[in-house]
Design an enzyme around this catalytic site. Structure first.
Site, PDB file in Angstrom:
ATOM      1  N   ALA A 198      39.114  39.326  33.437  1.00 18.01           N
ATOM      2  CA  ALA A 198      37.619  38.986  33.285  1.00 18.01           C
ATOM      3  C   ALA A 198      36.956  40.233  32.792  1.00 18.01           C
ATOM      4  O   ALA A 198      37.412  41.308  32.876  1.00 18.01           O
ATOM      5  CB  ALA A 198      37.169  38.706  34.808  1.00 18.01           C
ATOM      6  N   GLY A 199      35.774  39.897  32.493  1.00 21.71           N
ATOM      7  CA  GLY A 199      34.987  40.982  31.920  1.00 21.71           C
ATOM      8  C   GLY A 199      34.726  40.840  30.265  1.00 21.71           C
ATOM      9  O   GLY A 199      33.402  41.453  29.949  1.00 21.71           O
TER      10      GLY A 199
ATOM     11  N   LYS B  35      32.228  37.040  29.475  1.00 25.22           N
ATOM     12  CA  LYS B  35      31.514  36.965  30.980  1.00 25.22           C
ATOM     13  C   LYS B  35      30.865  35.699  31.002  1.00 25.22           C
ATOM     14  O   LYS B  35      30.674  35.036  31.853  1.00 25.22           O
ATOM     15  CB  LYS B  35      30.451  37.965  30.854  1.00 25.22           C
ATOM     16  CG  LYS B  35      31.095  39.520  31.166  1.00 25.22           C
ATOM     17  CD  LYS B  35      29.931  40.589  31.574  1.00 25.22           C
ATOM     18  CE  LYS B  35      30.388  41.904  31.491  1.00 25.22           C
ATOM     19  NZ  LYS B  35      31.043  42.243  32.728  1.00 25.22           N
TER      20      LYS B  35
ATOM     21  N   ASN C 281      32.497  51.644  31.383  1.00 24.71           N
ATOM     22  CA  ASN C 281      31.488  50.736  31.410  1.00 24.71           C
ATOM     23  C   ASN C 281      30.762  50.652  32.604  1.00 24.71           C
ATOM     24  O   ASN C 281      31.578  50.821  33.784  1.00 24.71           O
ATOM     25  CB  ASN C 281      32.033  49.308  30.817  1.00 24.71           C
ATOM     26  CG  ASN C 281      32.514  48.523  32.095  1.00 24.71           C
ATOM     27  OD1 ASN C 281      31.470  48.040  32.834  1.00 24.71           O
ATOM     28  ND2 ASN C 281      33.676  48.407  32.540  1.00 24.71           N
TER      29      ASN C 281
ATOM     30  N   PHE D 197      27.665  43.133  35.595  1.00 21.16           N
ATOM     31  CA  PHE D 197      27.829  41.675  35.745  1.00 21.16           C
ATOM     32  C   PHE D 197      26.624  41.283  34.921  1.00 21.16           C
ATOM     33  O   PHE D 197      25.747  40.204  35.588  1.00 21.16           O
ATOM     34  CB  PHE D 197      27.545  41.480  37.269  1.00 21.16           C
ATOM     35  CG  PHE D 197      28.652  41.576  38.123  1.00 21.16           C
ATOM     36  CD1 PHE D 197      30.080  42.012  37.637  1.00 21.16           C
ATOM     37  CD2 PHE D 197      28.835  41.434  39.554  1.00 21.16           C
ATOM     38  CE1 PHE D 197      30.891  41.989  38.537  1.00 21.16           C
ATOM     39  CE2 PHE D 197      29.760  41.505  40.160  1.00 21.16           C
ATOM     40  CZ  PHE D 197      30.891  41.828  40.152  1.00 21.16           C
TER      41      PHE D 197
ATOM     42  N   SER E 169      34.158  45.627  41.480  1.00 17.80           N
ATOM     43  CA  SER E 169      33.510  46.091  40.232  1.00 17.80           C
ATOM     44  C   SER E 169      32.713  47.317  41.159  1.00 17.80           C
ATOM     45  O   SER E 169      31.921  47.493  41.926  1.00 17.80           O
ATOM     46  CB  SER E 169      32.449  45.309  39.761  1.00 17.80           C
ATOM     47  OG  SER E 169      31.433  45.919  38.905  1.00 17.80           O
TER      48      SER E 169
ATOM     49  N   ASN F  70      30.121  48.645  39.495  1.00 25.86           N
ATOM     50  CA  ASN F  70      28.803  48.773  39.175  1.00 25.86           C
ATOM     51  C   ASN F  70      27.718  48.049  39.703  1.00 25.86           C
ATOM     52  O   ASN F  70      26.634  47.782  39.187  1.00 25.86           O
ATOM     53  CB  ASN F  70      28.999  48.282  37.459  1.00 25.86           C
ATOM     54  CG  ASN F  70      30.003  49.368  36.826  1.00 25.86           C
ATOM     55  OD1 ASN F  70      30.099  50.527  36.979  1.00 25.86           O
ATOM     56  ND2 ASN F  70      30.814  48.792  35.892  1.00 25.86           N
ATOM     57  N   THR F  71      28.110  47.370  40.685  1.00 23.69           N
ATOM     58  CA  THR F  71      27.183  46.557  41.692  1.00 23.69           C
ATOM     59  C   THR F  71      27.027  47.180  42.940  1.00 23.69           C
ATOM     60  O   THR F  71      27.967  47.576  43.555  1.00 23.69           O
ATOM     61  CB  THR F  71      27.462  45.118  41.844  1.00 23.69           C
ATOM     62  OG1 THR F  71      27.366  44.521  40.462  1.00 23.69           O
ATOM     63  CG2 THR F  71      26.621  44.560  42.737  1.00 23.69           C
TER      64      THR F  71
ATOM     65  N   LYS G  41      40.029  40.180  43.760  1.00 23.13           N
ATOM     66  CA  LYS G  41      40.268  41.225  42.925  1.00 23.13           C
ATOM     67  C   LYS G  41      39.868  42.689  43.595  1.00 23.13           C
ATOM     68  O   LYS G  41      38.695  42.664  44.216  1.00 23.13           O
ATOM     69  CB  LYS G  41      39.372  41.171  41.602  1.00 23.13           C
ATOM     70  CG  LYS G  41      39.883  42.202  40.554  1.00 23.13           C
ATOM     71  CD  LYS G  41      39.482  41.920  39.148  1.00 23.13           C
ATOM     72  CE  LYS G  41      39.606  42.630  37.809  1.00 23.13           C
ATOM     73  NZ  LYS G  41      39.282  42.304  36.802  1.00 23.13           N
TER      74      LYS G  41
ATOM     75  N   THR H 260      44.486  45.932  39.426  1.00 25.61           N
ATOM     76  CA  THR H 260      43.198  46.116  39.876  1.00 25.61           C
ATOM     77  C   THR H 260      42.122  46.294  38.874  1.00 25.61           C
ATOM     78  O   THR H 260      42.208  45.902  37.844  1.00 25.61           O
ATOM     79  CB  THR H 260      43.279  47.651  40.379  1.00 25.61           C
ATOM     80  OG1 THR H 260      43.518  48.484  39.452  1.00 25.61           O
ATOM     81  CG2 THR H 260      44.294  47.780  41.358  1.00 25.61           C
ATOM     82  N   ASN H 261      40.918  46.474  39.523  1.00 30.84           N
ATOM     83  CA  ASN H 261      39.720  46.505  38.781  1.00 30.84           C
ATOM     84  C   ASN H 261      39.654  48.157  38.210  1.00 30.84           C
ATOM     85  O   ASN H 261      40.797  48.672  38.079  1.00 30.84           O
ATOM     86  CB  ASN H 261      38.465  46.461  39.448  1.00 30.84           C
ATOM     87  CG  ASN H 261      37.420  46.027  38.635  1.00 30.84           C
ATOM     88  OD1 ASN H 261      37.050  46.311  37.595  1.00 30.84           O
ATOM     89  ND2 ASN H 261      36.958  44.739  39.386  1.00 30.84           N
ATOM     90  N   THR H 262      38.357  48.418  37.524  1.00 31.43           N
ATOM     91  CA  THR H 262      38.576  49.813  36.886  1.00 31.43           C
ATOM     92  C   THR H 262      38.241  51.029  38.058  1.00 31.43           C
ATOM     93  O   THR H 262      38.145  50.645  39.210  1.00 31.43           O
ATOM     94  CB  THR H 262      37.042  49.939  36.218  1.00 31.43           C
ATOM     95  OG1 THR H 262      35.912  49.468  36.905  1.00 31.43           O
ATOM     96  CG2 THR H 262      37.209  48.946  34.711  1.00 31.43           C
TER      97      THR H 262
ATOM     98  N   GLY I 105      41.677  51.140  30.773  1.00 29.69           N
ATOM     99  CA  GLY I 105      42.556  51.504  29.878  1.00 29.69           C
ATOM    100  C   GLY I 105      43.857  52.239  30.261  1.00 29.69           C
ATOM    101  O   GLY I 105      43.984  52.359  31.433  1.00 29.69           O
TER     102      GLY I 105
ATOM    103  N   GLY J 149      45.533  49.231  32.514  1.00 31.87           N
ATOM    104  CA  GLY J 149      46.281  50.276  31.536  1.00 31.87           C
ATOM    105  C   GLY J 149      47.611  49.621  30.695  1.00 31.87           C
ATOM    106  O   GLY J 149      48.305  50.510  30.305  1.00 31.87           O
TER     107      GLY J 149
END
Length: 363
Positions: free
Chosen positions: A65-66, A69, A114, A118, A185, A187-188, A227, A264-266, A287, A316
């Site tokens: 996902a991502g 979106k 990033n 969302f 995430s 970023n929230t 996630k 996993t997520n970032t 990455g 990755g």
């Protein structure tokens, strides 16, 4: 094989602002996906069927996902040879995300940072796009699987987060092969606090209850994946595993195909990219630098969850060897995202072929 080698397109795309390149790519895929011009980027799908969480995956490589979106490019992405594609994260209401610039390349490390937050057009637009997708009708007996990833609005207080997840679950449930609950995430604000013991138990309890109601209504009982982040210590991973098993196993401790986990997520860590341009930007790093951290979480999860519990490994993957390392760490299937940006659609086939050659099929 695609008619336009990605090596020719990449210099042009990497000459653009990262988010501008992202939007241009999605716009192009959306425009071309129902035309003969999909041959410009299409790849033949590796046939490597695999059963997980009661679902038949055509092969074991998916898109995380991502990237898409708003679910506007499902058919175009299906043409790249994925066994499954996950779109979202979607929130109940449209939201712009964080201020720009919010996406940064670190080419030396094959990485991205990033802090999109969302950004999406909201649940109604998302469902409309999903309903327009034709991949199931076109694929015959073995269609690509579709995961729908759900989250909370930034403006929703964390103590009301469950309301947002349930709203999204009700909306996407009839259209998904599986649903992913994104609680990781970075970023929230405060979202990752939902990974804690009490909060996760309350969220999964509410999701499980609503899923049973939806299963009664639709006649379909689809799996829910959770996630999680790579920035978890062993104790935190064990707490998450214990909570997942409470809902995802039967009285004998066997996986019941109700729940799974995506790892996993970032990451928030910058250790692997220290000193590089943009390395100090806020947001999630994805990455190549995430591979080891993600595999560590997968190994710990597998040790805690046992053999049969569904694990999707992501983070990755930039080569077939990286994809195999996820399987060897304990993942059942894998997802790519940043690797697609650096390596192009050929990575999908490379990863699927490597897994097929290295990992015996399991059903």
């Amino acid at each position: 094989m695609s008619l336009l080698p990605y090596a020719l397109a990449r210099p042009f795309l990497f000459g653009l602002d990262p988010e501008a390149a992202h939007e241009l790519t999605l716009h192009s895929i959306a425009k071309l996906q129902h035309s003969p011009l999909t041959c410009l980027y299409s790849e033949p799908r590796v046939n490597d069927p695999f059963t997980l969480a009661g679902l038949q995956f055509p092969n074991r490589v998916g898109l995380a996902a991502g990237l898409d979106k708003n679910a506007s490019c499902i058919d175009g992405l299906a043409a790249m040879g994925f066994g499954f594609v996950e779109v979202g994260t979607v929130t109940p209401r449209a939201q712009p995300g964080n201020p720009k610039p919010r996406m940064f390349r670190l080419p030396q490390a094959n990485a991205l940072i990033n802090r999109l937050g969302f950004n999406n057009e909201g649940l109604d637009a998302f469902i409309s796009n999903v309903q327009r997708a034709q991949f199931r009708r076109k694929a015959g007996a073995s269609p690509m699987l579709l995961g729908l990833n759900i989250g909370k609005n930034a403006s929703t207080p964390i103590e009301r987060a469950t309301d947002d997840y349930l709203t999204c679950l009700e909306g996407v449930y009839p259209h998904a092969d599986y649903v992913t609950v994104n609680i990781s995430s970075p970023n929230t604000q405060n979202l990752r606090s939902l990974q804690s013991d009490t909060a996760l138990d309350a969220l999964l309890g509410a999701v499980a209850e609503r899923r049973e109601q939806l299963a009664q209504q639709t006649g379909r009982r689809i799996p829910i994946f959770v996630k999680i982040a790579p920035d978890l210590d062993d104790t935190q991973i064990e707490v998450i595993a214990t909570t997942l098993m409470r809902y995802g196993t039967d009285s004998q401790g066997q996986a019941n195909n109700a729940f799974g986990v995506i790892a996993t997520n970032t990451t928030l860590s910058r250790e692997a990219v220290a000193g590089m341009e943009h390395a100090t930007e806020a947001g999630g790093l994805s990455g190549a630098p995430v591979l080891a951290a993600s595999n560590r979480v997968i190994r710990r999860l597998r040790a805690c969850l046992g053999k049969g519990f569904p694990i999707i490994g992501v983070g990755g993957i930039l080569s077939g060897e990286d994809a195999v390392s996820k399987i060897q760490s304990g993942a059942n299937v894998v997802q790519i995202y940043t690797g697609l940006i650096y390596k192009g659609p050929a990575l999908v086939r490379e990863a699927a072929e490597a897994i097929k050659a290295a990992a015996p099929a399991s059903h």
